[in-house]
Scaffold this motif. Sequence first.
Motif, PDB file in Angstrom:
ATOM      1  N   THR A  54     -21.796  -0.511  -2.909  1.00 45.28           N
ATOM      2  CA  THR A  54     -20.955   0.519  -3.532  1.00 45.28           C
ATOM      3  C   THR A  54     -20.071  -0.007  -4.650  1.00 45.28           C
ATOM      4  N   GLY A  55     -19.895  -1.326  -4.722  1.00 44.23           N
ATOM      5  CA  GLY A  55     -18.957  -1.904  -5.672  1.00 44.23           C
ATOM      6  C   GLY A  55     -17.516  -1.872  -5.195  1.00 44.23           C
ATOM      7  N   HIS A  56     -17.269  -1.193  -4.082  1.00 43.77           N
ATOM      8  CA  HIS A  56     -15.901  -1.109  -3.543  1.00 43.77           C
ATOM      9  C   HIS A  56     -15.514  -2.389  -2.815  1.00 43.77           C
ATOM     10  N   MET A  57     -14.207  -2.593  -2.737  1.00 42.37           N
ATOM     11  CA  MET A  57     -13.633  -3.664  -1.928  1.00 42.37           C
ATOM     12  C   MET A  57     -12.816  -3.030  -0.810  1.00 42.37           C
ATOM     13  N   GLU A  58     -12.778  -3.678   0.327  1.00 37.79           N
ATOM     14  CA  GLU A  58     -11.839  -3.260   1.366  1.00 37.79           C
ATOM     15  C   GLU A  58     -10.446  -3.596   0.838  1.00 37.79           C
ATOM     16  N   ALA A  59      -9.524  -2.660   1.001  1.00 36.81           N
ATOM     17  CA  ALA A  59      -8.186  -2.839   0.445  1.00 36.81           C
ATOM     18  C   ALA A  59      -7.162  -2.109   1.300  1.00 36.81           C
ATOM     19  N   VAL A  60      -5.889  -2.354   0.998  1.00 38.03           N
ATOM     20  CA  VAL A  60      -4.802  -1.606   1.618  1.00 38.03           C
ATOM     21  C   VAL A  60      -3.980  -0.950   0.520  1.00 38.03           C
ATOM     22  N   GLN A  61      -3.583   0.274   0.794  1.00 39.15           N
ATOM     23  CA  GLN A  61      -2.695   1.010  -0.100  1.00 39.15           C
ATOM     24  C   GLN A  61      -1.338   1.078   0.589  1.00 39.15           C
ATOM     25  N   ILE A  62      -0.348   0.534  -0.062  1.00 35.57           N
ATOM     26  CA  ILE A  62       0.989   0.443   0.517  1.00 35.57           C
ATOM     27  C   ILE A  62       1.918   1.395  -0.228  1.00 35.57           C
ATOM     28  N   THR A  63       2.508   2.313   0.501  1.00 34.66           N
ATOM     29  CA  THR A  63       3.542   3.180  -0.055  1.00 34.66           C
ATOM     30  C   THR A  63       4.873   2.555   0.341  1.00 34.66           C
ATOM     31  N   TYR A  64       5.725   2.334  -0.660  1.00 31.58           N
ATOM     32  CA  TYR A  64       6.961   1.594  -0.401  1.00 31.58           C
ATOM     33  C   TYR A  64       8.106   2.122  -1.260  1.00 31.58           C
ATOM     34  N   ASP A  65       9.309   1.769  -0.848  1.00 33.57           N
ATOM     35  CA  ASP A  65      10.519   2.076  -1.601  1.00 33.57           C
ATOM     36  C   ASP A  65      10.892   0.808  -2.366  1.00 33.57           C
ATOM     37  N   PRO A  66      10.753   0.802  -3.690  1.00 32.98           N
ATOM     38  CA  PRO A  66      11.015  -0.413  -4.464  1.00 32.98           C
ATOM     39  C   PRO A  66      12.468  -0.857  -4.458  1.00 32.98           C
ATOM     40  N   ASP A  67      13.383   0.031  -4.112  1.00 24.58           N
ATOM     41  CA  ASP A  67      14.787  -0.371  -4.013  1.00 24.58           C
ATOM     42  C   ASP A  67      15.044  -1.192  -2.753  1.00 24.58           C
ATOM     43  N   VAL A  68      14.250  -0.964  -1.728  1.00 26.86           N
ATOM     44  CA  VAL A  68      14.405  -1.675  -0.468  1.00 26.86           C
ATOM     45  C   VAL A  68      13.479  -2.896  -0.407  1.00 26.86           C
ATOM     46  N   PHE A  69      12.248  -2.733  -0.871  1.00 29.61           N
ATOM     47  CA  PHE A  69      11.260  -3.810  -0.845  1.00 29.61           C
ATOM     48  C   PHE A  69      10.565  -3.824  -2.209  1.00 29.61           C
ATOM     49  N   PRO A  70      11.069  -4.617  -3.150  1.00 29.53           N
ATOM     50  CA  PRO A  70      10.534  -4.603  -4.519  1.00 29.53           C
ATOM     51  C   PRO A  70       9.092  -5.108  -4.604  1.00 29.53           C
ATOM     52  N   TYR A  71       8.414  -4.686  -5.662  1.00 31.32           N
ATOM     53  CA  TYR A  71       7.022  -5.062  -5.898  1.00 31.32           C
ATOM     54  C   TYR A  71       6.850  -6.579  -5.915  1.00 31.32           C
ATOM     55  N   GLU A  72       7.814  -7.283  -6.473  1.00 30.54           N
ATOM     56  CA  GLU A  72       7.741  -8.748  -6.517  1.00 30.54           C
ATOM     57  C   GLU A  72       7.623  -9.337  -5.113  1.00 30.54           C
ATOM     58  N   LYS A  73       8.339  -8.771  -4.151  1.00 23.46           N
ATOM     59  CA  LYS A  73       8.252  -9.254  -2.769  1.00 23.46           C
ATOM     60  C   LYS A  73       6.900  -8.909  -2.146  1.00 23.46           C
ATOM     61  N   LEU A  74       6.351  -7.740  -2.514  1.00 20.25           N
ATOM     62  CA  LEU A  74       5.014  -7.389  -2.036  1.00 20.25           C
ATOM     63  C   LEU A  74       3.994  -8.412  -2.532  1.00 20.25           C
ATOM     64  N   LEU A  75       4.092  -8.772  -3.810  1.00 24.43           N
ATOM     65  CA  LEU A  75       3.174  -9.770  -4.372  1.00 24.43           C
ATOM     66  C   LEU A  75       3.304 -11.103  -3.647  1.00 24.43           C
ATOM     67  N   GLU A  76       4.529 -11.518  -3.428  1.00 25.46           N
ATOM     68  CA  GLU A  76       4.768 -12.794  -2.732  1.00 25.46           C
ATOM     69  C   GLU A  76       4.126 -12.783  -1.343  1.00 25.46           C
ATOM     70  N   LEU A  77       4.284 -11.690  -0.637  1.00 29.64           N
ATOM     71  CA  LEU A  77       3.691 -11.570   0.695  1.00 29.64           C
ATOM     72  C   LEU A  77       2.165 -11.489   0.609  1.00 29.64           C
ATOM     73  N   TYR A  78       1.655 -10.780  -0.373  1.00 31.13           N
ATOM     74  CA  TYR A  78       0.208 -10.664  -0.558  1.00 31.13           C
ATOM     75  C   TYR A  78      -0.439 -12.035  -0.723  1.00 31.13           C
ATOM     76  N   TRP A  79       0.090 -12.848  -1.627  1.00 36.82           N
ATOM     77  CA  TRP A  79      -0.527 -14.166  -1.873  1.00 36.82           C
ATOM     78  C   TRP A  79      -0.620 -14.976  -0.595  1.00 36.82           C
ATOM     79  N   ARG A  80       0.325 -14.780   0.312  1.00 35.73           N
ATOM     80  CA  ARG A  80       0.371 -15.563   1.550  1.00 35.73           C
ATOM     81  C   ARG A  80      -0.594 -15.068   2.630  1.00 35.73           C
ATOM     82  N   GLN A  81      -1.373 -14.028   2.314  1.00 29.61           N
ATOM     83  CA  GLN A  81      -2.339 -13.490   3.269  1.00 29.61           C
ATOM     84  C   GLN A  81      -3.779 -13.859   2.919  1.00 29.61           C
TER      85      GLN A  81
END
Length: 178
Positions: A54-81
């Motif tokens: 299909t060309g698709h990848m398994e992925a996760v879609q995260i809905t978040y509040d950037p004031d509480v958990f900024p995108y930069e922190k999501l990226l940092e956590l992502y790399w560690r997985q």
Amino acid sequence: MKGKQREQAVFAGGCFWCMVKPFDTLPGIIKVVSGYTGGHVADPTYEQVKSGATGHMEAVQITYDPDVFPYEKLLELYWRQIDPTDAGGQFIDRGSNYRTAIFYHNARQKALAEQSKRALAASGKFRKPIVTRILPAATFYPAEEEHQQFYRKNPERYAGEIAESGRGVFIRKNWQKK
């Protein structure tokens, strides 16, 4: 005013069962959905995506509040997985459907993702090049219900997946503070 904004982030990191739990219970994370993205088949099934056709990848879609958990922190956590040096899949899950990618929704997310990738490459943490792709967000198709919150519904099988895949060992080896 904190707690009012909602944004989305989409990360492909191999088996989506293993990508939900690290994000799921953190403050500011509203929802984590397992699904498929990046391919050419509308409304794919798990079996179709698993086939690699299909060309698709398994992925996760995260809905978040950037004031509480900024995108930069999501990226940092992502790399560690993930193993960001593996272009052929993740751990025992091989094939294009298990590749890693950051799917950005706007210019800010793209710039932050590229910056974080450059910083990881410059850190010297990995000897091989960082091959995780940074791509524009595409249609995200939620996976079937049995794949949602898998770690909660099937804790023993989830623990086995983490152990057998090599993901847990890799994370401990590369990301635990020494």
